[in-house]
Design an enzyme around this catalytic site. Sequence first.
Site, PDB file in Angstrom:
ATOM      1  N   LYS A   9      31.986  19.401  54.595  1.00  0.00           N
ATOM      2  CA  LYS A   9      30.937  19.759  54.880  1.00  0.00           C
ATOM      3  C   LYS A   9      30.831  18.653  56.017  1.00  0.00           C
ATOM      4  O   LYS A   9      30.480  17.862  56.252  1.00  0.00           O
ATOM      5  CB  LYS A   9      29.947  19.952  54.839  1.00  0.00           C
ATOM      6  CG  LYS A   9      29.443  18.614  53.928  1.00  0.00           C
ATOM      7  CD  LYS A   9      27.470  19.449  52.875  1.00  0.00           C
ATOM      8  CE  LYS A   9      27.220  18.635  52.662  1.00  0.00           C
ATOM      9  NZ  LYS A   9      26.805  17.370  53.519  1.00  0.00           N
ATOM     10  N   ASP A  47      27.324  14.569  48.278  1.00  0.00           N
ATOM     11  CA  ASP A  47      27.982  13.418  49.985  1.00  0.00           C
ATOM     12  C   ASP A  47      27.870  11.972  48.939  1.00  0.00           C
ATOM     13  O   ASP A  47      27.075  10.623  49.317  1.00  0.00           O
ATOM     14  CB  ASP A  47      26.782  13.234  50.253  1.00  0.00           C
ATOM     15  CG  ASP A  47      27.174  14.570  51.086  1.00  0.00           C
ATOM     16  OD1 ASP A  47      28.494  15.719  51.023  1.00  0.00           O
ATOM     17  OD2 ASP A  47      26.309  15.086  52.110  1.00  0.00           O
ATOM     18  N   CYS A  58      20.622  16.524  53.072  1.00  0.00           N
ATOM     19  CA  CYS A  58      21.654  16.485  52.436  1.00  0.00           C
ATOM     20  C   CYS A  58      21.599  17.587  50.837  1.00  0.00           C
ATOM     21  O   CYS A  58      21.423  18.698  50.986  1.00  0.00           O
ATOM     22  CB  CYS A  58      23.043  16.313  52.370  1.00  0.00           C
ATOM     23  SG  CYS A  58      23.848  15.579  53.900  1.00  0.00           S
TER      24      CYS A  58
HETATM   25  C1  C5J Z   1      22.824  13.021  53.812  1.00  0.00           C
HETATM   26  C2  C5J Z   1      21.591  12.240  55.411  1.00  0.00           C
HETATM   27  N1  C5J Z   1      24.456  12.961  53.173  1.00  0.00           N
HETATM   28  N2  C5J Z   1      21.317  11.147  55.566  1.00  0.00           N
HETATM   29  N3  C5J Z   1      23.467  12.712  54.802  1.00  0.00           N
HETATM   30  O1  C5J Z   1      21.889  13.259  52.981  1.00  0.00           O
HETATM   31  O2  C5J Z   1      22.398  12.312  56.745  1.00  0.00           O
END
Ligand code: C5J
Length: 220
Positions: A129, A24, A162
Amino acid sequence: MIDIKARPFPYPLDPDHTALVVIDMQRDFIEPGGFGDSLGNDVARLAAIIPTVAGLIGFFRKQGWPIIHTREAHKPDLSDCPPAKRNRGTPSLRIGEEGAMGRLLVTGEPGSQIVPALAPIDGEIVLDKPGKGMFYATGLHEKLQGMGITHLVFAGVTTEVCVQTSMREANDRGYECLLVEDATESYFAEFKKAAIDMITAQGAIVGWSTPLANLEEAFA
Ligand code: C5J
């Protein structure tokens, strides 16, 4: 196997069956005006790891090992975004609403793209995702099995959301997981530390952690 210096003991890396997962590293989490910002976070903390993540990606490209980039991104009709996720809390903007980089966390919008410095190249897997974990509703496990991958090296954001969720999912599916600790970050310094402690405690109950330098040193 090549032993990498790591917490809580050396990580046995299998050069023929290892892939990198970059979680991400997209504009919505890292740049002002995105989803992370809408939740009131200081996104500059996350931007600071871009050079280290770039170094890690460069290391894997040099070795010729597979790289997977994930993005947390929903379908434009939000059919894969449950109300429990979309309606939670009081963000300044909700998932799917129009922000400075297009609709937040929606596939194809500028904000859902990986930051330019870490842009995937041909041959690398880019996976959208809908959840926190990279295995939920993605078919990734079958893809990795088809590639013969048994070892996963992790980087990206955020450490305790994540990244940790994906590592736990991977651990349950039998992968040997290593987190590159200076190539991951949280909006909260204490959560990053706690997540790494939880992952590596009890004899690497979820996996190992190490700085990028230890990985590079083992292959110098
Ligand atoms: C991730 C989030 N990528 N913090 N998403 O950690 O909402």
